[in-house]
Enzyme design. Structure first.
Site, PDB file in Angstrom:
ATOM      1  N   HIS A 181       0.216 -12.093   1.758  1.00 25.58           N
ATOM      2  CA  HIS A 181      -0.430 -11.340   0.994  1.00 25.58           C
ATOM      3  C   HIS A 181      -1.311 -11.943  -0.085  1.00 25.58           C
ATOM      4  CE1 HIS A 181      -1.295  -6.907  -0.102  1.00 25.58           C
ATOM      5  NE2 HIS A 181      -2.462  -7.501  -0.384  1.00 25.58           N
ATOM      6  N   ARG A 220     -16.070  -1.750  -2.541  1.00 24.73           N
ATOM      7  CA  ARG A 220     -15.351  -0.959  -3.098  1.00 24.73           C
ATOM      8  C   ARG A 220     -16.067   0.688  -3.278  1.00 24.73           C
ATOM      9  NH1 ARG A 220     -10.506  -3.127  -4.147  1.00 24.73           N
ATOM     10  NH2 ARG A 220     -10.673  -5.597  -4.280  1.00 24.73           N
ATOM     11  N   GLY A 221     -16.798   0.714  -2.146  1.00 20.68           N
ATOM     12  CA  GLY A 221     -17.570   1.884  -2.525  1.00 20.68           C
ATOM     13  C   GLY A 221     -19.140   2.121  -3.230  1.00 20.68           C
ATOM     14  N   PHE A 222     -19.324   0.748  -3.672  1.00 14.26           N
ATOM     15  CA  PHE A 222     -20.475   0.800  -4.392  1.00 14.26           C
ATOM     16  C   PHE A 222     -21.662   0.782  -3.467  1.00 14.26           C
ATOM     17  CE2 PHE A 222     -23.736  -2.349  -6.369  1.00 14.26           C
ATOM     18  CZ  PHE A 222     -24.125  -1.577  -7.661  1.00 14.26           C
ATOM     19  N   TYR A 255       0.860  -1.199   0.159  1.00 15.28           N
ATOM     20  CA  TYR A 255      -0.032  -0.023   0.144  1.00 15.28           C
ATOM     21  C   TYR A 255       0.869   1.315   0.303  1.00 15.28           C
ATOM     22  CZ  TYR A 255      -3.658  -3.363   1.581  1.00 15.28           C
ATOM     23  OH  TYR A 255      -4.348  -4.409   1.574  1.00 15.28           O
ATOM     24  N   SER A 311     -13.038  -5.118   1.584  1.00 15.67           N
ATOM     25  CA  SER A 311     -14.125  -4.611   0.521  1.00 15.67           C
ATOM     26  C   SER A 311     -15.567  -5.004   0.957  1.00 15.67           C
ATOM     27  CB  SER A 311     -13.824  -5.012  -0.664  1.00 15.67           C
ATOM     28  OG  SER A 311     -12.270  -4.614  -1.211  1.00 15.67           O
ATOM     29  N   PRO A 312     -15.929  -4.841   2.076  1.00 10.14           N
ATOM     30  CA  PRO A 312     -17.302  -5.473   2.433  1.00 10.14           C
ATOM     31  C   PRO A 312     -18.143  -4.520   1.959  1.00 10.14           C
ATOM     32  CG  PRO A 312     -16.324  -4.454   4.298  1.00 10.14           C
ATOM     33  CD  PRO A 312     -15.190  -4.481   3.494  1.00 10.14           C
ATOM     34  N   LEU A 313     -17.717  -3.304   1.689  1.00  7.27           N
ATOM     35  CA  LEU A 313     -18.780  -2.056   0.872  1.00  7.27           C
ATOM     36  C   LEU A 313     -18.766  -2.114  -0.336  1.00  7.27           C
ATOM     37  CD1 LEU A 313     -18.868   0.674   3.596  1.00  7.27           C
ATOM     38  CD2 LEU A 313     -20.402  -1.256   3.408  1.00  7.27           C
TER      39      LEU A 313
END
Length: 311
Positions: free
Chosen positions: A100, A183-185, A63, A179-181
């Site tokens: 990773h 990726r913002g969607f 990152y 990414s439970p959301l």
């Protein structure tokens, strides 16, 4: 709708650690979604997370090619005894150290064996895997206890349900949903693919391209209606759904917004009706989503996709 207890009530375990069910994924403070925020803004968000009770912080050497680890080091070092720090191949002195990605050229037994030496040397306290199949998890766990398995898991990414979710429960491994959301969607402000920065990884994801995104937005509209009827936001509905899957599931949503951080953490005390969670899971799942989560070349390199989640 029938009232149900908050899905995130009480701490959840990752190996020797107890943490709240919602932690903070820190990738987007340094990587993957266009130009990162100014250092002061990123530091403010991390300090606010501390103040709001977050104790699990997830980072990686990838990152920002070390920038994210440096950021967390500046802010969190003074609070080291309060937090659980998870990294992926880069830091020493971490609590939870992940592989990773599984290297298809190297037996996972060799990788975990080498990482176990770090535990024996006192440099890390527990080991984890990221994007690994159930079969790989079992092989790794036979070499050294695995504390956590990170896989993408959300209403629209259901691979863990093909085997890794059950395998993790059987072995006493925490499944940490990144990414439970989506990726913002699955938030109040879904991304506009046409305005995404050039370096935003979503530009390369089929679910956000012009062939699939309009149909996915229609599914999102229906989810928004379910959330409204349940008295919560769409992000809270999505997080509550993930946390309700099993008591060994945790979530690490990322955000650059203090308001969204607080919105996400509020799910820990929110009782979302079971009927709403069931309805959300029927509207959006692996059968109804439009587009794959990555392009074929990328999917071929991921252990969960290559081997099948059930192994």
């Amino acid at each position: 709708m029938t009232a149900t207890p908050p899905a995130g009530r009480g701490p959840r375990r990752i190996g020797p650690f107890e943490v709240p069910a919602v932690g903070l994924g820190c990738m987007n403070l340094s990587h993957a979604y266009g130009v990162p925020p100014e250092p002061r803004a990123a530091e403010h968000l991390l300090r606010t997370a501390l103040d709001e009770g977050v104790t699990l912080f997830d980072t990686a050497a990838l990152y920002g090619f070390g920038a994210n680890e440096e950021l967390l080091g500046r802010v969190l070092t003074a609070h080291r005894e309060r937090i659980v720090l998870a990294s992926k191949c880069g830091m020493t002195g971490v609590d939870l150290y992940h592989l990773h990605r599984v290297d298809r050229q190297v037996p996972v037994e060799e990788s975990i064996g080498a990482m176990a030496e770090l535990v024996q040397a006192g440099k890390v306290r527990a080991l984890g895997l990221s994007e690994a199949s159930a079969a790989t998890l079992r092989r790794a766990h036979a070499v050294h206890p695995i504390a956590a398995l990170q896989n993408e898991y959300s209403l629209w990414s259901r691979n863990p349900e093909q085997g890794t979710l059950a395998a993790a429960a059987e072995l006493g491994v925490a499944l940490v949903a990144f990414s439970p959301l989506a990726r913002g969607f699955l938030t109040s402000a879904p991304p506009d693919p046409g305005t995404l920065p050039e370096r935003d990884v979503r530009r390369q994801m089929p679910r956000f391209d012009a062939r699939h995104y309009p149909a996915n937005l229609e599914l999102r509209r229906r989810l928004d209606e379910i959330a409204g009827g349940a008295g919560c936001t769409l992000a809270q509905l999505a997080l509550a759904w993930v946390l309700s899957r099993a008591p060994h599931v945790l979530a690490i949503p990322g955000t650059r917004s203090v308001a969204h951080l607080r919105e996400n953490l509020a799910v820990l005390d929110l009782a979302v009706p079971g009927e709403a969670l069931d309805a959300a899971g029927e509207v959006l799942d692996s059968a109804t989503v439009h587009g794959a989560r990555y392009h074929e070349a990328t999917l071929a390199e991921i252990d969960t996709e290559r081997c099948g989640a059930a192994g």
